[in-house]
Design a protein around this motif. Structure first.
Motif, PDB file in Angstrom:
ATOM      1  N   UNK A  39       0.834  -1.204   0.000  1.00 31.79           N
ATOM      2  CA  UNK A  39       0.000   0.000   0.000  1.00 31.79           C
ATOM      3  C   UNK A  39       0.868   1.253   0.000  1.00 31.79           C
ATOM      4  N   UNK A  40       1.961   1.230   0.773  1.00 41.65           N
ATOM      5  CA  UNK A  40       2.870   2.377   0.810  1.00 41.65           C
ATOM      6  C   UNK A  40       3.502   2.603  -0.558  1.00 41.65           C
ATOM      7  N   UNK A  41       3.856   1.532  -1.227  1.00 42.25           N
ATOM      8  CA  UNK A  41       4.445   1.654  -2.568  1.00 42.25           C
ATOM      9  C   UNK A  41       3.430   2.195  -3.573  1.00 42.25           C
ATOM     10  N   UNK A  42       2.183   1.740  -3.496  1.00 39.72           N
ATOM     11  CA  UNK A  42       1.144   2.249  -4.390  1.00 39.72           C
ATOM     12  C   UNK A  42       0.894   3.738  -4.132  1.00 39.72           C
ATOM     13  N   UNK A  43       0.888   4.145  -2.853  1.00 36.56           N
ATOM     14  CA  UNK A  43       0.726   5.557  -2.517  1.00 36.56           C
ATOM     15  C   UNK A  43       1.921   6.363  -3.026  1.00 36.56           C
ATOM     16  N   UNK A  44       3.131   5.816  -2.885  1.00 40.81           N
ATOM     17  CA  UNK A  44       4.333   6.489  -3.392  1.00 40.81           C
ATOM     18  C   UNK A  44       4.264   6.637  -4.911  1.00 40.81           C
ATOM     19  N   UNK A  45       3.757   5.622  -5.603  1.00 41.95           N
ATOM     20  CA  UNK A  45       3.584   5.732  -7.057  1.00 41.95           C
ATOM     21  C   UNK A  45       2.630   6.865  -7.409  1.00 41.95           C
ATOM     22  N   UNK A  46       1.550   6.978  -6.663  1.00 41.79           N
ATOM     23  CA  UNK A  46       0.579   8.049  -6.899  1.00 41.79           C
ATOM     24  C   UNK A  46       1.203   9.423  -6.658  1.00 41.79           C
ATOM     25  N   UNK A  47       1.937   9.562  -5.549  1.00 40.14           N
ATOM     26  CA  UNK A  47       2.589  10.837  -5.235  1.00 40.14           C
ATOM     27  C   UNK A  47       3.630  11.183  -6.298  1.00 40.14           C
ATOM     28  N   UNK A  48       4.433  10.201  -6.692  1.00 37.88           N
ATOM     29  CA  UNK A  48       5.441  10.442  -7.722  1.00 37.88           C
ATOM     30  C   UNK A  48       4.825  10.819  -9.055  1.00 37.88           C
ATOM     31  N   UNK A  49       3.739  10.163  -9.420  1.00 40.61           N
ATOM     32  CA  UNK A  49       3.059  10.488 -10.679  1.00 40.61           C
ATOM     33  C   UNK A  49       2.477  11.900 -10.624  1.00 40.61           C
ATOM     34  N   UNK A 104      10.723  16.688 -12.116  1.00 37.39           N
ATOM     35  CA  UNK A 104       9.782  15.700 -12.657  1.00 37.39           C
ATOM     36  C   UNK A 104      10.467  14.374 -12.930  1.00 37.39           C
ATOM     37  N   UNK A 105      11.680  14.424 -13.443  1.00 37.75           N
ATOM     38  CA  UNK A 105      12.433  13.194 -13.705  1.00 37.75           C
ATOM     39  C   UNK A 105      12.772  12.508 -12.374  1.00 37.75           C
ATOM     40  N   UNK A 106      13.093  13.288 -11.342  1.00 42.34           N
ATOM     41  CA  UNK A 106      13.335  12.713 -10.013  1.00 42.34           C
ATOM     42  C   UNK A 106      12.060  12.016  -9.517  1.00 42.34           C
ATOM     43  N   UNK A 107      10.906  12.624  -9.780  1.00 41.01           N
ATOM     44  CA  UNK A 107       9.634  11.997  -9.399  1.00 41.01           C
ATOM     45  C   UNK A 107       9.463  10.650 -10.109  1.00 41.01           C
ATOM     46  N   UNK A 108       9.857  10.585 -11.375  1.00 41.64           N
ATOM     47  CA  UNK A 108       9.762   9.314 -12.106  1.00 41.64           C
ATOM     48  C   UNK A 108      10.704   8.262 -11.514  1.00 41.64           C
ATOM     49  N   UNK A 109      11.901   8.668 -11.154  1.00 40.16           N
ATOM     50  CA  UNK A 109      12.846   7.740 -10.528  1.00 40.16           C
ATOM     51  C   UNK A 109      12.282   7.280  -9.177  1.00 40.16           C
ATOM     52  N   UNK A 110      11.622   8.185  -8.460  1.00 35.01           N
ATOM     53  CA  UNK A 110      10.954   7.833  -7.208  1.00 35.01           C
ATOM     54  C   UNK A 110       9.880   6.774  -7.463  1.00 35.01           C
ATOM     55  N   UNK A 111       9.128   6.942  -8.554  1.00 33.74           N
ATOM     56  CA  UNK A 111       8.113   5.947  -8.931  1.00 33.74           C
ATOM     57  C   UNK A 111       8.756   4.594  -9.219  1.00 33.74           C
ATOM     58  N   UNK A 112       9.888   4.603  -9.892  1.00 34.20           N
ATOM     59  CA  UNK A 112      10.588   3.348 -10.181  1.00 34.20           C
ATOM     60  C   UNK A 112      11.014   2.657  -8.890  1.00 34.20           C
ATOM     61  N   UNK A 113      11.508   3.440  -7.936  1.00 37.71           N
ATOM     62  CA  UNK A 113      11.887   2.866  -6.645  1.00 37.71           C
ATOM     63  C   UNK A 113      10.684   2.257  -5.932  1.00 37.71           C
ATOM     64  N   UNK A 114       9.555   2.968  -5.962  1.00 34.48           N
ATOM     65  CA  UNK A 114       8.340   2.445  -5.330  1.00 34.48           C
ATOM     66  C   UNK A 114       7.887   1.164  -6.019  1.00 34.48           C
ATOM     67  N   UNK A 115       7.975   1.139  -7.336  1.00 34.67           N
ATOM     68  CA  UNK A 115       7.588  -0.071  -8.070  1.00 34.67           C
ATOM     69  C   UNK A 115       8.522  -1.233  -7.740  1.00 34.67           C
ATOM     70  N   UNK A 116       9.806  -0.931  -7.552  1.00 29.19           N
ATOM     71  CA  UNK A 116      10.765  -1.970  -7.217  1.00 29.19           C
ATOM     72  C   UNK A 116      10.432  -2.613  -5.864  1.00 29.19           C
ATOM     73  N   UNK A 117      10.028  -1.807  -4.905  1.00 29.74           N
ATOM     74  CA  UNK A 117       9.753  -2.318  -3.561  1.00 29.74           C
ATOM     75  C   UNK A 117       8.328  -2.850  -3.399  1.00 29.74           C
ATOM     76  N   UNK A 118       7.504  -2.696  -4.431  1.00 32.77           N
ATOM     77  CA  UNK A 118       6.140  -3.227  -4.364  1.00 32.77           C
ATOM     78  C   UNK A 118       6.212  -4.748  -4.250  1.00 32.77           C
ATOM     79  N   UNK A 119       5.410  -5.315  -3.363  1.00 31.41           N
ATOM     80  CA  UNK A 119       5.395  -6.762  -3.176  1.00 31.41           C
ATOM     81  C   UNK A 119       4.006  -7.279  -3.518  1.00 31.41           C
ATOM     82  N   UNK A 120       3.974  -8.240  -4.417  1.00 28.94           N
ATOM     83  CA  UNK A 120       2.698  -8.821  -4.815  1.00 28.94           C
ATOM     84  C   UNK A 120       2.028  -9.492  -3.626  1.00 28.94           C
ATOM     85  N   UNK A 121       0.735  -9.259  -3.491  1.00 25.27           N
ATOM     86  CA  UNK A 121      -0.024  -9.896  -2.420  1.00 25.27           C
ATOM     87  C   UNK A 121      -0.073 -11.397  -2.674  1.00 25.27           C
ATOM     88  N   UNK A 122      -0.043 -12.200  -1.617  1.00 27.30           N
ATOM     89  CA  UNK A 122      -0.110 -13.652  -1.817  1.00 27.30           C
ATOM     90  C   UNK A 122      -1.465 -14.044  -2.404  1.00 27.30           C
TER      91      UNK A 122
END
Length: 192
Positions: A6-16, A153-171
């Motif tokens: 959830x934190x990663x999804x929120x970070x993706x939203x903030x970065x976007x 803006x590019x830093x925000x995109x890199x932030x999104x990439x980091x959030x996507x990297x740490x996203x963990x698929x729900x079981x």
């Protein structure tokens, strides 16, 4: 999803949002369309994951065929009524025909691997993967045109990439009857 996801999804939203707010051509109307499209896209991903799990196909090629066939039907009716398109087809050069052929082959390949990824990932994970794949497009945009995001803006995109990297698929649920979790011989396709 867990709290980390959830934190990663929120970070993706903030970065976007950070990226969009630094766009040199920011228009609320344009981003409103993007927000509506994204909501429809998310529902589409959930529905397609449901189809992948519930409709049995002999192979992944069946999904590729049906999705491309159904998508092409409206184009056939549009094409038949346009005399200019028919004339262009009659006078097509070999280079243009080759470009169309390569485009079709790449499109079928993308469709195949997208359906394969849908069968192996959750709908949320597939959506995250799909959005991360747009980084190359953004890199091309930054290198070719001057109408793009600022360095922030590019830093925000890199932030999104980091959030996507740490996203963990729900079981996956234990009672899920996912026909794509194992090969025909019953062995799992991916290690658990």
């Amino acid at each position: 999803p867990g709290s980390r996801s959830w934190a990663c999804l929120l970070a993706l939203l903030v970065g976007a949002f950070g990226y969009a707010s630094t766009d040199s051509s920011f228009h609320v109307k344009g981003y409103t369309f993007c927000a509506v499209w994204y909501c429809i896209f998310c529902m589409d991903q959930i529905y397609l994951k449901h189809i992948t799990n519930t409709v049995k196909m002999q192979s992944n090629w069946g999904r590729v065929f049906y999705s491309n066939f159904l998508a092409s039907l409206p184009l056939v009716f549009t094409f038949i009524r346009d005399a200019e398109e028919i004339e262009a087809l009659k006078n097509i050069s070999s280079g243009a025909a080759f470009a169309v052929f390569v485009s079709v082959v790449l499109g079928v390949g993308m469709s195949y691997f997208a359906w394969m990824a849908r069968s192996l990932l959750s709908a949320a994970s597939f959506t995250v993967v799909g959005n991360v794949c747009k980084v190359l497009t953004i890199a091309i945009n930054v290198s070719l045109w001057d109408k793009h995001a600022s360095p922030f803006g590019i830093v925000c995109l890199v932030f999104c990439l980091g959030a996507a990297y740490f996203y963990k698929q729900a079981p996956m649920r234990a009672d899920s009857k996912d026909s794509d979790d194992s090969a025909e011989d019953g062995k799992p396709l991916l290690p658990k």
